[in-house]
Design a protein around this motif. Sequence first.
Motif, PDB file in Angstrom:
ATOM      1  N   LEU A   4       0.976  -1.111   0.117  1.00  0.00           N
ATOM      2  CA  LEU A   4       0.196  -0.005   0.083  1.00  0.00           C
ATOM      3  C   LEU A   4       0.770   1.269   0.117  1.00  0.00           C
ATOM      4  CD1 LEU A   4      -2.674  -0.884   2.488  1.00  0.00           C
ATOM      5  CD2 LEU A   4      -2.936  -1.013   0.148  1.00  0.00           C
ATOM      6  N   PHE A   5       2.092   1.124   0.787  1.00  0.00           N
ATOM      7  CA  PHE A   5       2.758   2.346   0.899  1.00  0.00           C
ATOM      8  C   PHE A   5       3.648   2.555  -0.556  1.00  0.00           C
ATOM      9  CE2 PHE A   5       7.122   3.987   1.195  1.00  0.00           C
ATOM     10  CZ  PHE A   5       6.946   5.267   1.985  1.00  0.00           C
ATOM     11  N   LEU A   7       2.339   1.801  -3.501  1.00  0.00           N
ATOM     12  CA  LEU A   7       1.343   2.145  -4.444  1.00  0.00           C
ATOM     13  C   LEU A   7       1.077   3.730  -4.336  1.00  0.00           C
ATOM     14  CD1 LEU A   7      -1.561  -0.382  -4.190  1.00  0.00           C
ATOM     15  CD2 LEU A   7      -0.135   0.112  -6.251  1.00  0.00           C
ATOM     16  N   GLY A   8       0.985   4.273  -3.020  1.00  0.00           N
ATOM     17  CA  GLY A   8       1.004   5.649  -2.735  1.00  0.00           C
ATOM     18  C   GLY A   8       2.274   6.634  -3.121  1.00  0.00           C
ATOM     19  N   ALA A  11       2.084   6.451  -7.080  1.00  0.00           N
ATOM     20  CA  ALA A  11       1.223   7.640  -7.377  1.00  0.00           C
ATOM     21  C   ALA A  11       1.661   9.199  -7.085  1.00  0.00           C
ATOM     22  CB  ALA A  11      -0.042   7.491  -6.538  1.00  0.00           C
ATOM     23  N   LEU A  12       2.603   9.168  -6.034  1.00  0.00           N
ATOM     24  CA  LEU A  12       3.034  10.622  -5.997  1.00  0.00           C
ATOM     25  C   LEU A  12       4.145  10.853  -6.680  1.00  0.00           C
ATOM     26  CD1 LEU A  12       3.403  13.061  -4.121  1.00  0.00           C
ATOM     27  CD2 LEU A  12       4.826  11.775  -2.646  1.00  0.00           C
ATOM     28  N   THR A  15       2.526  11.638 -10.136  1.00  0.00           N
ATOM     29  CA  THR A  15       1.995  12.979 -10.185  1.00  0.00           C
ATOM     30  C   THR A  15       2.993  14.041 -10.481  1.00  0.00           C
ATOM     31  OG1 THR A  15       0.418  12.155  -8.797  1.00  0.00           O
ATOM     32  CG2 THR A  15       0.558  14.395  -8.854  1.00  0.00           C
ATOM     33  N   LEU A  27      -4.073   4.856  -7.078  1.00  0.00           N
ATOM     34  CA  LEU A  27      -4.615   5.158  -5.978  1.00  0.00           C
ATOM     35  C   LEU A  27      -5.900   4.542  -5.808  1.00  0.00           C
ATOM     36  CD1 LEU A  27      -4.136   9.158  -5.976  1.00  0.00           C
ATOM     37  CD2 LEU A  27      -3.162   7.539  -4.344  1.00  0.00           C
ATOM     38  N   GLY A  30      -5.099   1.249  -4.732  1.00  0.00           N
ATOM     39  CA  GLY A  30      -4.694   1.217  -3.073  1.00  0.00           C
ATOM     40  C   GLY A  30      -5.914   1.405  -2.227  1.00  0.00           C
ATOM     41  N   PHE A  31      -6.778   2.449  -2.707  1.00  0.00           N
ATOM     42  CA  PHE A  31      -8.000   2.399  -1.505  1.00  0.00           C
ATOM     43  C   PHE A  31      -8.932   1.193  -1.847  1.00  0.00           C
ATOM     44  CE2 PHE A  31      -6.739   7.108  -1.670  1.00  0.00           C
ATOM     45  CZ  PHE A  31      -6.998   7.087  -0.290  1.00  0.00           C
TER      46      PHE A  31
END
Length: 74
Positions: A4-5, A7-8, A11-12, A15, A27, A30-31
């Motif tokens: 999960l970390f 994936l975040g 995504a950062l 971006t 995201l 992940g959610f």
Amino acid sequence: MIGLFSLGFAALVLTTLDAAVPALLLLLVGFTAIAVLDPIAARRGKAPLFFARLRPVQIPIALVSLAALLALAL
């Protein structure tokens, strides 16, 4: 948790590289994973019990918001 970390974090990074659509997709994944995994973790005693009740209400709001952003980005 590291998945999960990751994936975040990915995504950062995406971006910052102006790749909003792939970042939003990560995201969303992940959610969705959080919505599935948090109630399981709560039942196993690895997360607070209120997670089992809170996440099914909380996460769909985030998913709908991310889906709306994805629709705007496309």
